[in-house]
Write a protein that holds these residues in place. Structure first.
Motif, PDB file in Angstrom:
ATOM      1  N   ARG A   7       7.532  -4.933 -24.370  1.00  0.00           N
ATOM      2  CA  ARG A   7       8.862  -4.826 -23.776  1.00  0.00           C
ATOM      3  C   ARG A   7       9.934  -4.655 -24.857  1.00  0.00           C
ATOM      4  N   ARG A   8       9.776  -5.338 -25.982  1.00  0.00           N
ATOM      5  CA  ARG A   8      10.746  -5.188 -27.068  1.00  0.00           C
ATOM      6  C   ARG A   8      10.775  -3.752 -27.585  1.00  0.00           C
ATOM      7  N   GLN A   9       9.631  -3.091 -27.531  1.00  0.00           N
ATOM      8  CA  GLN A   9       9.543  -1.709 -27.995  1.00  0.00           C
ATOM      9  C   GLN A   9      10.090  -0.714 -26.973  1.00  0.00           C
ATOM     10  N   GLY A  10      10.420  -1.197 -25.776  1.00  0.00           N
ATOM     11  CA  GLY A  10      11.005  -0.315 -24.774  1.00  0.00           C
ATOM     12  C   GLY A  10      10.023   0.235 -23.764  1.00  0.00           C
ATOM     13  N   HIS A  11       8.781  -0.252 -23.806  1.00  0.00           N
ATOM     14  CA  HIS A  11       7.810   0.189 -22.814  1.00  0.00           C
ATOM     15  C   HIS A  11       8.032  -0.548 -21.500  1.00  0.00           C
ATOM     16  N   ASP A  12       7.666   0.071 -20.403  1.00  0.00           N
ATOM     17  CA  ASP A  12       7.678  -0.609 -19.112  1.00  0.00           C
ATOM     18  C   ASP A  12       6.383  -1.374 -18.927  1.00  0.00           C
ATOM     19  N   VAL A  13       6.485  -2.529 -18.278  1.00  0.00           N
ATOM     20  CA  VAL A  13       5.310  -3.342 -17.981  1.00  0.00           C
ATOM     21  C   VAL A  13       5.268  -3.587 -16.479  1.00  0.00           C
ATOM     22  N   GLY A  14       4.170  -3.228 -15.839  1.00  0.00           N
ATOM     23  CA  GLY A  14       4.044  -3.351 -14.401  1.00  0.00           C
ATOM     24  C   GLY A  14       2.951  -4.320 -13.981  1.00  0.00           C
ATOM     25  N   ASN A  15       2.985  -4.696 -12.714  1.00  0.00           N
ATOM     26  CA  ASN A  15       2.037  -5.630 -12.106  1.00  0.00           C
ATOM     27  C   ASN A  15       0.733  -4.908 -11.764  1.00  0.00           C
ATOM     28  N   HIS A  16      -0.393  -5.461 -12.238  1.00  0.00           N
ATOM     29  CA  HIS A  16      -1.719  -4.913 -11.919  1.00  0.00           C
ATOM     30  C   HIS A  16      -2.616  -6.011 -11.350  1.00  0.00           C
ATOM     31  N   THR A  17      -1.994  -6.998 -10.726  1.00  0.00           N
ATOM     32  CA  THR A  17      -2.604  -8.177 -10.095  1.00  0.00           C
ATOM     33  C   THR A  17      -3.073  -9.212 -11.116  1.00  0.00           C
ATOM     34  N   GLN A  18      -3.388 -10.379 -10.611  1.00  0.00           N
ATOM     35  CA  GLN A  18      -3.801 -11.485 -11.456  1.00  0.00           C
ATOM     36  C   GLN A  18      -5.222 -11.336 -11.975  1.00  0.00           C
ATOM     37  N   SER A  19      -6.135 -10.892 -11.116  1.00  0.00           N
ATOM     38  CA  SER A  19      -7.545 -10.849 -11.526  1.00  0.00           C
ATOM     39  C   SER A  19      -8.245  -9.545 -11.156  1.00  0.00           C
ATOM     40  N   HIS A  20      -7.476  -8.507 -10.851  1.00  0.00           N
ATOM     41  CA  HIS A  20      -8.029  -7.165 -10.614  1.00  0.00           C
ATOM     42  C   HIS A  20      -8.911  -7.118  -9.366  1.00  0.00           C
ATOM     43  N   ILE A  21      -8.432  -7.711  -8.295  1.00  0.00           N
ATOM     44  CA  ILE A  21      -9.165  -7.692  -7.029  1.00  0.00           C
ATOM     45  C   ILE A  21      -9.016  -6.331  -6.352  1.00  0.00           C
ATOM     46  N   ASN A  22     -10.131  -5.837  -5.823  1.00  0.00           N
ATOM     47  CA  ASN A  22     -10.135  -4.606  -5.031  1.00  0.00           C
ATOM     48  C   ASN A  22      -9.680  -4.953  -3.613  1.00  0.00           C
ATOM     49  N   ALA A  23      -8.522  -4.450  -3.199  1.00  0.00           N
ATOM     50  CA  ALA A  23      -7.959  -4.805  -1.894  1.00  0.00           C
ATOM     51  C   ALA A  23      -8.834  -4.355  -0.732  1.00  0.00           C
ATOM     52  N   TRP A  24      -9.668  -3.348  -0.945  1.00  0.00           N
ATOM     53  CA  TRP A  24     -10.556  -2.890   0.118  1.00  0.00           C
ATOM     54  C   TRP A  24     -11.715  -3.855   0.351  1.00  0.00           C
ATOM     55  N   LYS A  25     -12.011  -4.683  -0.637  1.00  0.00           N
ATOM     56  CA  LYS A  25     -13.150  -5.589  -0.533  1.00  0.00           C
ATOM     57  C   LYS A  25     -12.726  -7.037  -0.332  1.00  0.00           C
ATOM     58  N   ALA A  26     -11.448  -7.313  -0.524  1.00  0.00           N
ATOM     59  CA  ALA A  26     -10.954  -8.692  -0.390  1.00  0.00           C
ATOM     60  C   ALA A  26     -10.155  -8.838   0.891  1.00  0.00           C
ATOM     61  N   GLY A  27      -9.999 -10.066   1.333  1.00  0.00           N
ATOM     62  CA  GLY A  27      -9.158 -10.327   2.488  1.00  0.00           C
ATOM     63  C   GLY A  27      -7.697 -10.144   2.134  1.00  0.00           C
ATOM     64  N   PRO A  28      -6.836  -9.937   3.124  1.00  0.00           N
ATOM     65  CA  PRO A  28      -5.421  -9.696   2.845  1.00  0.00           C
ATOM     66  C   PRO A  28      -4.739 -10.850   2.125  1.00  0.00           C
ATOM     67  N   LEU A  29      -5.126 -12.091   2.443  1.00  0.00           N
ATOM     68  CA  LEU A  29      -4.499 -13.232   1.774  1.00  0.00           C
ATOM     69  C   LEU A  29      -4.894 -13.288   0.303  1.00  0.00           C
ATOM     70  N   ALA A  30      -6.172 -13.011   0.021  1.00  0.00           N
ATOM     71  CA  ALA A  30      -6.636 -13.019  -1.368  1.00  0.00           C
ATOM     72  C   ALA A  30      -5.939 -11.925  -2.173  1.00  0.00           C
ATOM     73  N   ALA A  31      -5.798 -10.748  -1.581  1.00  0.00           N
ATOM     74  CA  ALA A  31      -5.129  -9.646  -2.276  1.00  0.00           C
ATOM     75  C   ALA A  31      -3.658  -9.966  -2.521  1.00  0.00           C
ATOM     76  N   ALA A  32      -3.008 -10.599  -1.530  1.00  0.00           N
ATOM     77  CA  ALA A  32      -1.596 -10.971  -1.688  1.00  0.00           C
ATOM     78  C   ALA A  32      -1.431 -12.007  -2.789  1.00  0.00           C
ATOM     79  N   ARG A  33      -2.326 -12.999  -2.830  1.00  0.00           N
ATOM     80  CA  ARG A  33      -2.254 -14.016  -3.888  1.00  0.00           C
ATOM     81  C   ARG A  33      -2.446 -13.393  -5.260  1.00  0.00           C
ATOM     82  N   ASP A  34      -3.286 -12.374  -5.330  1.00  0.00           N
ATOM     83  CA  ASP A  34      -3.535 -11.718  -6.612  1.00  0.00           C
ATOM     84  C   ASP A  34      -2.292 -10.980  -7.097  1.00  0.00           C
TER      85      ASP A  34
END
Length: 234
Positions: A89-116
């Protein structure tokens, strides 16, 4: 007749649950491509970091070449290397959210994906560090993922050029040729230490660094802008 109605209803719900996000992905990918062509732009993006070895060397390379990029980070990796994210961030790059543990939303329940999703967002302590960009792991999303992103004020970000570096890496010339032919693009790479699959998982760091340098050289020699993803969003 009731069975048929139930089956059709179930099929329709499934199509909405998975199909609507796929349509949104196709729409956004097309928009990103059009923005790249209109601006003659290339956006370098990196997923699954920050790592202990690849990310710092990548940061040094980008900084030395005065090149902005966008990093989609995993929350559990921020726990280990928050200082690396701060440096990006100090260098000016953008940093985005890629979830907490890289859960595949197609294989996880909606609550698990939301928590991630929320788990990763909480790792950004300062208000000015909270990312507004979200890239779903594997590019997979459901209606629940979309609604969660809206609630969190996150914008989905996909890619237009896949280097396949996480599973079956393409030749560097092939990636450059695609960028040239398509008039720019949002390039997907990974700054983890090593992929877990694919026929050539070794020397991943070298591949990402070499490809990054090659794209920068190509862009500068052919009058392409090197931008962050947010610069393409309208």
């Amino acid at each position: 007749m009731q069975v048929i109605i139930l089956l059709l209803t179930g099929f329709a719900l499934i199509m909405i649950w998975f199909g609507l996000p796929m349509m949104l992905r196709a729409f956004q990918t097309r928009q990103l491509h059009q923005a790249c062509v209109a601006r003659r732009a290339i956006a370098l993006t990196y997923d699954d970091g920050p790592s202990a070895d690849v990310t710092p060397q990548l940061s040094a390379l980008l900084g030395g070449r005065d090149t902005p990029a966008t990093f989609f980070v995993i929350g559990r990796e921020i726990d280990k290397r928050g200082d690396v994210v701060d440096e990006l961030r100090r260098q000016g790059h953008d940093v985005g959210n890629h979830t907490q543990s890289h859960i595949n939303a197609w294989k996880a329940g909606p609550l698990a994906a939301a928590r991630d999703m929320t788990g990763c967002q909480r790792k950004f302590s300062r208000a000015d560090a909270v990312p507004g960009l979200f890239r779903p792991p594997f590019g997979k999303a459901t209606v629940a993922t979309v609604l969660q992103a809206i609630a969190m004020r996150l914008r989905f970000v996909y890619w237009t050029v896949d280097t396949q570096d996480s599973w079956n890496r393409r030749a560097i010339d092939s990636v450059i040729d695609e960028l040239s032919t398509r008039g720019g693009g949002v390039v997907l790479m990974h700054d983890f230490s090593a992929p877990r699959r694919g026929p050539t998982p070794s020397r991943h760091k070298e591949y990402v660094l070499d490809l990054t340098a090659a794209i920068i050289d190509f862009a500068r020699q052919n009058d392409f802008q090197l931008v962050r993803v947010r610069d393409l969003l309208v």
